[in-house]
Structures are given as C-alpha cells and as structure tokens.
Motif scaffolding. Structure first.
Motif, mmCIF file in Angstrom:
data_model
loop_
_atom_site.group_PDB
_atom_site.id
_atom_site.type_symbol
_atom_site.label_atom_id
_atom_site.label_comp_id
_atom_site.label_asym_id
_atom_site.label_seq_id
_atom_site.Cartn_x
_atom_site.Cartn_y
_atom_site.Cartn_z
ATOM 1 N N LEU A 39 -55.158 -47.179 -16.889
ATOM 2 C CA LEU A 39 -55.596 -46.245 -15.858
ATOM 3 C C LEU A 39 -55.513 -46.862 -14.466
ATOM 4 N N ILE A 40 -55.796 -48.166 -14.353
ATOM 5 C CA ILE A 40 -55.818 -48.800 -13.035
ATOM 6 C C ILE A 40 -54.551 -49.616 -12.775
ATOM 7 N N ALA A 41 -53.581 -49.524 -13.662
ATOM 8 C CA ALA A 41 -52.366 -50.325 -13.521
ATOM 9 C C ALA A 41 -51.611 -49.988 -12.240
ATOM 10 N N GLY A 42 -50.897 -50.992 -11.721
ATOM 11 C CA GLY A 42 -50.044 -50.746 -10.566
ATOM 12 C C GLY A 42 -48.953 -49.761 -10.888
ATOM 13 N N GLY A 43 -48.479 -49.792 -12.136
ATOM 14 C CA GLY A 43 -47.470 -48.837 -12.584
ATOM 15 C C GLY A 43 -46.048 -49.184 -12.193
ATOM 16 N N LEU A 44 -45.837 -50.372 -11.606
ATOM 17 C CA LEU A 44 -44.496 -50.751 -11.174
ATOM 18 C C LEU A 44 -43.614 -51.102 -12.365
ATOM 19 N N TYR A 45 -42.336 -50.768 -12.261
ATOM 20 C CA TYR A 45 -41.365 -51.341 -13.190
ATOM 21 C C TYR A 45 -40.313 -52.089 -12.387
ATOM 22 N N ASN A 46 -40.085 -53.302 -12.827
ATOM 23 C CA ASN A 46 -39.289 -54.268 -12.075
ATOM 24 C C ASN A 46 -38.615 -55.182 -13.080
ATOM 25 N N VAL A 81 -44.183 -37.997 -12.249
ATOM 26 C CA VAL A 81 -44.873 -39.291 -12.361
ATOM 27 C C VAL A 81 -43.956 -40.484 -12.108
ATOM 28 N N ASP A 82 -42.641 -40.306 -12.260
ATOM 29 C CA ASP A 82 -41.696 -41.420 -12.133
ATOM 30 C C ASP A 82 -41.028 -41.362 -10.763
ATOM 31 N N TYR A 83 -41.271 -42.369 -9.960
ATOM 32 C CA TYR A 83 -40.724 -42.418 -8.603
ATOM 33 C C TYR A 83 -39.775 -43.604 -8.475
ATOM 34 N N LYS A 84 -38.492 -43.298 -8.215
ATOM 35 C CA LYS A 84 -37.491 -44.339 -7.999
ATOM 36 C C LYS A 84 -37.619 -44.825 -6.549
ATOM 37 N N ILE A 85 -38.067 -46.034 -6.370
ATOM 38 C CA ILE A 85 -38.325 -46.544 -5.030
ATOM 39 C C ILE A 85 -37.997 -48.039 -5.009
ATOM 40 N N PRO A 86 -37.326 -48.523 -3.964
ATOM 41 C CA PRO A 86 -36.941 -49.938 -3.921
ATOM 42 C C PRO A 86 -38.161 -50.867 -3.866
ATOM 43 N N GLY A 138 -39.053 -48.953 -9.478
ATOM 44 C CA GLY A 138 -39.845 -47.782 -9.150
ATOM 45 C C GLY A 138 -41.265 -47.960 -9.641
ATOM 46 N N TYR A 139 -41.987 -46.843 -9.711
ATOM 47 C CA TYR A 139 -43.336 -46.914 -10.271
ATOM 48 C C TYR A 139 -43.670 -45.600 -10.955
ATOM 49 N N VAL A 140 -44.593 -45.679 -11.887
ATOM 50 C CA VAL A 140 -45.097 -44.516 -12.615
ATOM 51 C C VAL A 140 -46.549 -44.298 -12.202
ATOM 52 N N ASP A 141 -46.864 -43.068 -11.855
ATOM 53 C CA ASP A 141 -48.242 -42.716 -11.515
ATOM 54 C C ASP A 141 -49.032 -42.651 -12.821
ATOM 55 N N THR A 142 -49.574 -43.796 -13.223
ATOM 56 C CA THR A 142 -50.229 -43.887 -14.536
ATOM 57 C C THR A 142 -51.505 -43.060 -14.596
ATOM 58 N N LYS A 143 -52.225 -42.971 -13.491
ATOM 59 C CA LYS A 143 -53.468 -42.190 -13.485
ATOM 60 C C LYS A 143 -53.186 -40.720 -13.768
ATOM 61 N N LEU A 144 -52.196 -40.155 -13.081
ATOM 62 C CA LEU A 144 -51.827 -38.755 -13.305
ATOM 63 C C LEU A 144 -51.254 -38.563 -14.703
ATOM 64 N N LEU A 145 -50.397 -39.494 -15.138
ATOM 65 C CA LEU A 145 -49.779 -39.378 -16.454
ATOM 66 C C LEU A 145 -50.829 -39.351 -17.560
ATOM 67 N N LEU A 146 -51.770 -40.294 -17.524
ATOM 68 C CA LEU A 146 -52.773 -40.358 -18.586
ATOM 69 C C LEU A 146 -53.697 -39.152 -18.555
ATOM 70 N N LEU A 310 -48.993 -55.488 -24.090
ATOM 71 C CA LEU A 310 -47.975 -55.092 -23.112
ATOM 72 C C LEU A 310 -48.210 -55.731 -21.739
ATOM 73 N N GLY A 311 -49.402 -56.286 -21.534
ATOM 74 C CA GLY A 311 -49.669 -57.049 -20.325
ATOM 75 C C GLY A 311 -49.506 -56.261 -19.047
ATOM 76 N N THR A 312 -48.807 -56.868 -18.084
ATOM 77 C CA THR A 312 -48.638 -56.246 -16.766
ATOM 78 C C THR A 312 -47.457 -55.280 -16.732
ATOM 79 N N ARG A 313 -46.724 -55.163 -17.826
ATOM 80 C CA ARG A 313 -45.494 -54.369 -17.822
ATOM 81 C C ARG A 313 -45.561 -53.193 -18.787
ATOM 82 N N GLY A 314 -46.722 -52.562 -18.844
ATOM 83 C CA GLY A 314 -46.917 -51.476 -19.793
ATOM 84 C C GLY A 314 -45.981 -50.307 -19.603
ATOM 85 N N VAL A 315 -45.681 -49.939 -18.339
ATOM 86 C CA VAL A 315 -44.809 -48.774 -18.125
ATOM 87 C C VAL A 315 -43.383 -49.065 -18.568
ATOM 88 N N MET A 316 -42.965 -50.340 -18.518
ATOM 89 C CA MET A 316 -41.622 -50.708 -18.989
ATOM 90 C C MET A 316 -41.594 -50.912 -20.491
#
Length: 348
Positions: A39-46, A81-86, A138-146, A310-316
């Motif tokens: 819920l509080i994850a940054g949601g970044l995928y890198n 929820v999925d935003y492609k952003i540099p 990018g990042y995933v809006d994990t709060k909205l998704l969940l 899944l640690g810090t990379r849950g969205v990936m």
C-alpha cells in the motif's frame, strides 16, 4: 470447491489471483489488511540497480510481463495505474558521469541506459553535472490499484476480511479444508506476516522498514522521476512522493523521527527549493538476504505454496513470479533454482 485459496491481498496476492483467473481457475482471498508494504510502496519499476550499476534479475522478461499484466488490469477495473515515465539519475560529479558511460557499455545494461546526457534544468533542482536516463521505466499507483482490486473482490464475493487461522487447515489427499471451505491449493502471500505462518516461517525472510514522504513543493517543476539517494516522484498538484529509507532493525509500520531526519537530509542534497511535508508513512518490506523471491511448494504439504520475498520490486516481480508459481503447480514446470524455496530446505 475452490481452486486457490489465497492468503494476502497485496501485490503478490493479487498477482496470483489475477493469473489464476485468467487461466479459468476459481479463487478466494483472505486478508486482514495487517500488512501495508504494498500500500505504501513507491511503485517504481526500474530494470537497473543504480547504486551498483547492475541489471535487475531477468529484467527484460519481467518488464514484458508487467506491461501486459497492468494493461489488462486497467481494462478490467476501468482505472489508470501504470504510468510510463523516465527515471533520471542525477550526477554529482564527472566521475559519476564516467561510471554511467562505463556501465552502458555492459551488454546486459545497454538496453536500459541512454547514452545521451539529459541537460534539462528542472526548476527547484541544481544539476551542474546533468542526468542519465534509465529506459523502460515508470511507476504503478499501488494505492489506487489495491483499493480498486479489493473493491472488485468484495463486489464479486471473492474475498473474506479476516485473520487467517493456520490451525483450521485440515489436509486430505487431493484438497484441504479450511473451516467451511474446500480448496485444491492454498497460496500464502502474506509479506512480512510470513513470520506467523507455522508452515513457512523456517524461511529466512527478513523485513526492511521503509519510510516515505508526500511533500508539497510549488517551486519544483518536475515531470520525470529523479533517483539518487532517494527517489522523487511527481504526483500532480505540486505533490511529490519521496523515499525511501532502509531499516533492518525496526519491524513496525510506525513513522519515526530518525526516518524523518534521514529523508530530510537526503532531500536537501537534491532540492534547492522550499517544500512542506504533507504526509509521512512507513511499511515493512518482505526482503531476503540473497535478494531473490521465495517461491515454491511446501516440502511436506503439496497443497501449500508460497509467493513472497518481493522486497522493493513488487510491481516488477509480482506478475512474473505469479506466473512462475502457477506454472509450477498446474504444469509441473520446474522453478528457477534462484527463487525456489528448496534452496533453504536444510533450514527446515
């Protein structure tokens, strides 16, 4: 009879639930909302570990699965929820620039590191040595998704809001009983809550507490994610998510003064504009010392399975690890030894 009873509705749990349903399997999720790391994850995928300039394990494969997975969820839930952003790595010296170009010569990293320096001057950030751009981020809006996914589960009678009682499992040859429920399999996706699970708590899951801010910075003009010692993620309306800390000792979800000071010190290294802290929150990430997930089937109880670490990379990791576990259960496809919990059988 249910095909899969899933314990936990964070990124791991919903990744498996969705994978199962896309393969015409029935599911029911049980969760008491005690774990907040998703819920509080940054949601970044890198795809790049910028601290060490190394590739994330199986990065390209994970990104391909991720893109399809969240696209389908957006269509299903009618949300974005999925935003492609540099993601830009701010350089603090010429030496850091040189390290970037050296890393980009690595054939494993070349698809993810741009060779062109980003010289854009963002208001609110002093950047005399420019930036390097990470690609396919990018990042995933994990709060909205969940929130949206759990609403979908409730509306379709696919979830129970309660604490799972491990003592209520009764084993049979081809299924298990849990209270009045019958299921072919149980998937445990409890995150740090694994420590209360008598079937899998022999595994070396550690918890890494992370603290984050939401800040308001009207003078900060940013349409990319900045990643240095912290990440700064634009949310719109002059709001930015900033994080995160790493604390291996504290296993609570309570924000601390030490975490606040650490974040403030790091923000001041990057920003040269005024900002206000709007929110401060914390969660415990389910991490493993070898930095690989914990996936697999219990060595003595073949109806019990694990999707964790899944640690810090849950969205990936979530979507790809869910597929790995599903294929292992349904098609007896061997798991990669790097993620299989069999690597820790001696600890049992």
């Amino acid at each position: 009879m249910i095909d899969y009873l899933i314990v936990g509705s964070g990124l791991a749990g919903i990744s498996f639930a969705e994978t199962a349903m896309q393969n015409q399997k029935s599911i029911l999720i049980i969760d008491n909302q005690s774990q907040s790391s998703s819920l509080i994850a940054g949601g970044l995928y890198n795809p790049v570990i910028l601290k060490r300039f190394s590739e994330v394990w199986q990065a390209q494969q994970q990104l391909e699965i991720l893109n399809q997975f969240y696209q389908k969820l957006e269509s299903k839930l009618h949300i974005k929820v999925d935003y492609k952003i540099p993601i830009l790595r701010k350089f603090f010296s010429v030496e850091e620039q040189n390290n970037w170009f050296t890393a980009s010569d690595n054939k494993m990293l070349a698809p993810f590191l741009s060779l062109d320096l980003v010289k854009t001057k963002y208001q609110g950030i002093n950047s005399p040595f420019d930036y390097g751009e990470v690609l396919q981020t990018g990042y995933v809006d994990t709060k909205l998704l969940l929130a949206a996914y759990n609403k979908y589960l409730l509306e379709n009678n696919l979830s129970l809001q309660e604490t799972f009682d491990y003592q209520s499992i009764q084993f049979h040859d081809d299924f298990i009983e849990y209270k009045q429920l019958k299921a072919k399999h149980i998937i445990f996706a409890e995150g740090f809550g694994l420590h209360a699970n008598p079937y899998f708590n022999y595994l070396p899951l550690d918890g890494t507490k992370g603290e984050l801010f939401i800040i308001k910075a009207p003078q900060l003009n940013l349409d990319v994610i900045i990643n240095t010692s912290v990440f700064i993620l634009p949310l719109g309306n002059d709001l930015f998510k900033v994080g995160a800390t790493y604390n291996w000792q504290d296993k609570t979800n309570i924000p601390t003064e030490d975490g606040k000071k650490e974040l403030l010190d790091r923000i001041h290294e990057i920003l040269d504009c005024e900002f206000e802290i709007m929110d401060h929150f914390a969660g415990v990430r389910p991490t493993v010392r070898d930095r690989k997930p914990l996936i697999g089937t219990h060595p003595k109880f073949p109806q019990l399975h694990l999707l964790n670490g899944l640690g810090t990379r849950g969205v990936m990791l979530g979507p790809s690890m869910a597929i790995e576990l599903f294929d292992s259960i349904e098609h007896q496809k061997p798991l990669d030894k790097a993620i299989d919990i069999k690597r820790y059988e001696k600890k049992m």
